[in-house]
Each structure stands twice: as C-alpha cells, then as structure tokens.
Write an enzyme that holds these catalytic residues in place. Structure first.
Site, PDB file in Angstrom:
ATOM      1  N   ASN A  24     -11.306 -21.296  68.431  1.00 59.95           N
ATOM      2  CA  ASN A  24     -10.360 -20.180  68.387  1.00 59.95           C
ATOM      3  C   ASN A  24     -11.164 -18.878  68.525  1.00 59.95           C
ATOM      4  O   ASN A  24     -12.015 -18.569  67.677  1.00 59.95           O
ATOM      5  CB  ASN A  24      -9.602 -20.218  67.052  1.00 59.95           C
ATOM      6  CG  ASN A  24      -8.589 -19.104  66.946  1.00 59.95           C
ATOM      7  OD1 ASN A  24      -8.877 -17.957  67.291  1.00 59.95           O
ATOM      8  ND2 ASN A  24      -7.406 -19.408  66.455  1.00 59.95           N
ATOM      9  N   HIS A  33     -11.133 -13.789  67.015  1.00 58.15           N
ATOM     10  CA  HIS A  33     -11.896 -12.731  66.349  1.00 58.15           C
ATOM     11  C   HIS A  33     -12.944 -12.072  67.243  1.00 58.15           C
ATOM     12  O   HIS A  33     -13.514 -11.052  66.865  1.00 58.15           O
ATOM     13  CB  HIS A  33     -12.445 -13.232  65.017  1.00 58.15           C
ATOM     14  CG  HIS A  33     -11.325 -13.546  64.073  1.00 58.15           C
ATOM     15  ND1 HIS A  33     -10.302 -12.649  63.832  1.00 58.15           N
ATOM     16  CD2 HIS A  33     -10.993 -14.662  63.386  1.00 58.15           C
ATOM     17  CE1 HIS A  33      -9.416 -13.196  63.015  1.00 58.15           C
ATOM     18  NE2 HIS A  33      -9.817 -14.427  62.737  1.00 58.15           N
ATOM     19  N   HIS A  75      -4.406 -17.004  69.580  1.00 61.08           N
ATOM     20  CA  HIS A  75      -3.110 -16.786  68.923  1.00 61.08           C
ATOM     21  C   HIS A  75      -2.581 -15.450  69.434  1.00 61.08           C
ATOM     22  O   HIS A  75      -3.175 -14.398  69.161  1.00 61.08           O
ATOM     23  CB  HIS A  75      -3.329 -16.748  67.408  1.00 61.08           C
ATOM     24  CG  HIS A  75      -2.056 -16.627  66.605  1.00 61.08           C
ATOM     25  ND1 HIS A  75      -2.013 -16.852  65.259  1.00 61.08           N
ATOM     26  CD2 HIS A  75      -0.788 -16.310  66.964  1.00 61.08           C
ATOM     27  CE1 HIS A  75      -0.772 -16.690  64.805  1.00 61.08           C
ATOM     28  NE2 HIS A  75      -0.009 -16.333  65.831  1.00 61.08           N
ATOM     29  N   ARG A 128      -0.253 -12.836  68.844  1.00 64.32           N
ATOM     30  CA  ARG A 128       0.618 -12.389  67.750  1.00 64.32           C
ATOM     31  C   ARG A 128       1.610 -11.350  68.239  1.00 64.32           C
ATOM     32  O   ARG A 128       1.306 -10.578  69.160  1.00 64.32           O
ATOM     33  CB  ARG A 128      -0.227 -11.778  66.627  1.00 64.32           C
ATOM     34  CG  ARG A 128      -0.958 -12.809  65.799  1.00 64.32           C
ATOM     35  CD  ARG A 128      -1.630 -12.164  64.590  1.00 64.32           C
ATOM     36  NE  ARG A 128      -2.052 -13.192  63.652  1.00 64.32           N
ATOM     37  CZ  ARG A 128      -1.320 -13.630  62.640  1.00 64.32           C
ATOM     38  NH1 ARG A 128      -0.138 -13.113  62.391  1.00 64.32           N
ATOM     39  NH2 ARG A 128      -1.777 -14.577  61.849  1.00 64.32           N
ATOM     40  N   ARG A 177      -2.520  -7.812  67.462  1.00 58.86           N
ATOM     41  CA  ARG A 177      -3.653  -7.230  66.732  1.00 58.86           C
ATOM     42  C   ARG A 177      -5.010  -7.664  67.285  1.00 58.86           C
ATOM     43  O   ARG A 177      -6.007  -7.008  67.057  1.00 58.86           O
ATOM     44  CB  ARG A 177      -3.563  -7.536  65.248  1.00 58.86           C
ATOM     45  CG  ARG A 177      -3.851  -8.983  64.906  1.00 58.86           C
ATOM     46  CD  ARG A 177      -3.974  -9.189  63.438  1.00 58.86           C
ATOM     47  NE  ARG A 177      -2.677  -9.200  62.799  1.00 58.86           N
ATOM     48  CZ  ARG A 177      -2.427  -9.873  61.669  1.00 58.86           C
ATOM     49  NH1 ARG A 177      -3.386 -10.526  61.066  1.00 58.86           N
ATOM     50  NH2 ARG A 177      -1.238  -9.876  61.143  1.00 58.86           N
ATOM     51  N   GLU A 209      -1.508 -20.428  70.266  1.00 57.00           N
ATOM     52  CA  GLU A 209      -0.713 -20.451  69.034  1.00 57.00           C
ATOM     53  C   GLU A 209       0.283 -19.310  69.116  1.00 57.00           C
ATOM     54  O   GLU A 209      -0.070 -18.189  69.497  1.00 57.00           O
ATOM     55  CB  GLU A 209      -1.617 -20.226  67.817  1.00 57.00           C
ATOM     56  CG  GLU A 209      -2.651 -21.296  67.622  1.00 57.00           C
ATOM     57  CD  GLU A 209      -3.653 -20.919  66.525  1.00 57.00           C
ATOM     58  OE1 GLU A 209      -3.559 -19.812  65.966  1.00 57.00           O
ATOM     59  OE2 GLU A 209      -4.530 -21.734  66.254  1.00 57.00           O
ATOM     60  N   HIS A 250      -7.872 -24.844  60.087  1.00 53.92           N
ATOM     61  CA  HIS A 250      -7.664 -23.649  59.268  1.00 53.92           C
ATOM     62  C   HIS A 250      -8.693 -23.592  58.144  1.00 53.92           C
ATOM     63  O   HIS A 250      -8.711 -24.462  57.285  1.00 53.92           O
ATOM     64  CB  HIS A 250      -6.254 -23.532  58.673  1.00 53.92           C
ATOM     65  CG  HIS A 250      -5.864 -22.074  58.559  1.00 53.92           C
ATOM     66  ND1 HIS A 250      -6.415 -21.233  57.630  1.00 53.92           N
ATOM     67  CD2 HIS A 250      -5.038 -21.298  59.313  1.00 53.92           C
ATOM     68  CE1 HIS A 250      -5.933 -20.023  57.792  1.00 53.92           C
ATOM     69  NE2 HIS A 250      -5.099 -20.027  58.822  1.00 53.92           N
TER      70      HIS A 250
HETATM   71  N1  PXP Z   1      -5.035 -23.468  63.344  1.00 56.57           N
HETATM   72  C1  PXP Z   1      -4.083 -22.509  63.268  1.00 56.57           C
HETATM   73  C2  PXP Z   1      -2.671 -22.905  63.498  1.00 56.57           C
HETATM   74  C3  PXP Z   1      -4.411 -21.175  63.012  1.00 56.57           C
HETATM   75  O1  PXP Z   1      -3.438 -20.243  62.945  1.00 56.57           O
HETATM   76  C4  PXP Z   1      -5.762 -20.830  62.857  1.00 56.57           C
HETATM   77  C5  PXP Z   1      -6.144 -19.401  62.620  1.00 56.57           C
HETATM   78  O2  PXP Z   1      -5.784 -18.654  63.745  1.00 56.57           O
HETATM   79  C6  PXP Z   1      -6.723 -21.850  62.955  1.00 56.57           C
HETATM   80  C7  PXP Z   1      -6.330 -23.162  63.172  1.00 56.57           C
HETATM   81  C8  PXP Z   1      -8.184 -21.576  62.838  1.00 56.57           C
HETATM   82  O3  PXP Z   1      -8.481 -21.155  61.555  1.00 56.57           O
HETATM   83  P1  PXP Z   1      -9.887 -20.520  61.251  1.00 56.57           P
HETATM   84  O4  PXP Z   1      -9.985 -19.234  62.022  1.00 56.57           O
HETATM   85  O5  PXP Z   1      -9.841 -20.305  59.779  1.00 56.57           O
HETATM   86  O6  PXP Z   1     -10.930 -21.500  61.674  1.00 56.57           O
END
Ligand code: PXP
Length: 240
Positions: free
Chosen positions: A7, A10, A43, A45, A49, A70, A195
């Site tokens: 992901n 960030h 993601h 949003r 952001r 996402e 997550h």
């Molecule tokens: N899965 C989902 C559905 C999420 O919303 C996120 C965070 O965007 C993640 C996984 C990844 O989480 P992390 O950034 O804590 O590794």
C-alpha cells in the site's frame, strides 16, 4: 508463499504534506514491483488526503502486477472504479476525519449498497474484496452478499503486538484471524489480510495457510524513510 501487495498511500501523504509533485506514488509503485511486490494497493479517499485521481489513472497504465483500489462503496467511487477498471476493488468503510480505516465493513448492514457495488464491479471484470473483521457472522454475511474475496482486518492483532509480550489478547486476536481465515477458505473464498502489520508481527499471520496475500503499507513506508535517510543525506552533502 504469501503474496505481498504494498500500500503506497503514505508516499502520497509525504507529497501532499507540501502539495508538490514528489515523491510520486507512480515511481514508488515501480520500485515496489522491481523489488518483488505482487501487487500495489492505493486507497482513494473521499477527501483525497493522499492518493489523487491523477495517481489512479496513471497507476492503472503503469502497474504491471495487480492494482487494488480500496474505496468506500459510494456512487462517486464506484463510478471511478468502473471508469479505471483496476484488477481489484476492496470495499472499506470510510469515516470522515478518521486517521486510518478503523474497522471492517459491517456486511450484516447496508447490504443493498454492498450487493449493488459488488454486482456492478464484478460485471465489469473487477474482482471485489470486502475488508471485514475476523468474525464468523461477517464471513457468512460477506458470502451471502456475493463476495468471493475477503480481506481480514488484522488491526486488533496488530494493536495487541505493540508490546512485545505474548499476551492473552494477542493469542486470542491471532486465533480469531486464523479461525476466520479457515472458515472463509472452507467456503472457497480467497482470503487476504492486512492492517497494522509490521516487520515484527507479520510472520504469525503469514504462516496461516488459508491467507494467500497480505496488504501492508505504513510500516514498509516507515522503514523506507529510515533505511533511505542515510543515503539521502550523503547525496545532499555530496552536492554541497
Ligand atoms: N487493508 C486495508 C483495507 C486498509 O485500509 C489499510 C490501510 O490503508 C491496509 C490494509 C494497510 O494497513 P497498514 O498501512 O497499516 O499496513
């Protein structure tokens, strides 16, 4: 072997901190793929952001592995997905002002919106994954809504690993993920998870055979910032 989807939200968070044009998530995605990532997750949003519409469009053209977006099951987001056609959409709940996704989708409520989103996306050849908490009622409900793929929310397990002790909460949270994964797998669902996973807590989750792919973001980008800092400073000093 467990697949890894990175992901890269960030990377975009750092860019948006200055509303400028770097670091570019498109470049980051290519680096992740060259390093062996099996997929790229973003993601989009509602408040934009971090990831922007421009990122989504370009990543659709450049990601060579699997692009997973996402999103909340809103009309706006489903419209974007139908236009961009990512490999996978993960439906997540989205609360205004939340720091990160706070829990799984409640598949026992809002059934109409979820079923309609699943049908529209699947009929356009987009695989749909539902991000749900590792609980039996959620798995049964997700199955009933027509989901073939789920992503189990590991947030409770991850929070329980913030201290390095093998606590009761940690054992129970890991057990809940394992049980949920096995139930979903026995129903022929494809089971993903993620997550809050870190370099310290990931192995217990990766060793659950029913889980085929992990979605990890923050901790990888956090480590990248630190392991890359020395080189970045040396490069600047060399210029001066
Ligand atoms: N899965 C989902 C559905 C999420 O919303 C996120 C965070 O965007 C993640 C996984 C990844 O989480 P992390 O950034 O804590 O590794």
């Amino acid at each position: 072997m467990t697949f890894l989807s990175v992901n890269i939200d960030h990377i975009a968070t750092i860019r948006e901190a200055r509303r400028t044009n770097e670091p570019d998530p498109v470049t980051a995605a290519a680096i992740c793929e060259l390093a062996g990532a099996h997929g790229i997750t973003i993601h989009l949003r509602g408040d934009r952001r971090h990831i922007q519409d421009r990122d989504v469009k370009i990543l659709r053209q450049t990601v060579k592995t699997k692009l997973n977006i996402e999103m909340a099951a809103t009309e706006e987001m489903i419209g974007i997905a139908l236009n961009v056609v990512p490999d996978q959409v993960t439906l997540v709940p989205e609360l205004p002002g939340e720091i990160t996704t706070t829990g799984g989708l409640d598949c026992t409520r809002n059934e109409q919106a979820i079923v309609s989103a699943i049908k529209r996306l699947q009929s356009n050849n987009i695989n749909v994954s539902l991000f749900i908490d590792p609980a039996e009622p959620q798995i049964r409900a997700a199955l009933g809504l027509g989901a073939r793929t789920i992503e189990l929310n590991t947030a409770v397990y991850s929070d329980a690993t913030l201290t390095n002790h093998e606590t009761k909460e940690r054992i129970e949270a890991l057990g809940a993920v394992k049980q949920a994964a096995e139930l979903a797998h026995s129903k022929n669902m494809i089971v993903l998870a993620g997550h809050g996973l870190t370099y310290r807590n990931v192995r217990a989750i990766a060793s659950i055979p029913a889980i085929v792919e992990l979605n990890i973001g923050h901790n990888i980008i956090a480590r990248a910032a630190l392991v890359g800092l020395e080189r970045a400073v040396r490069d600047m000093v060399a210029l001066l």
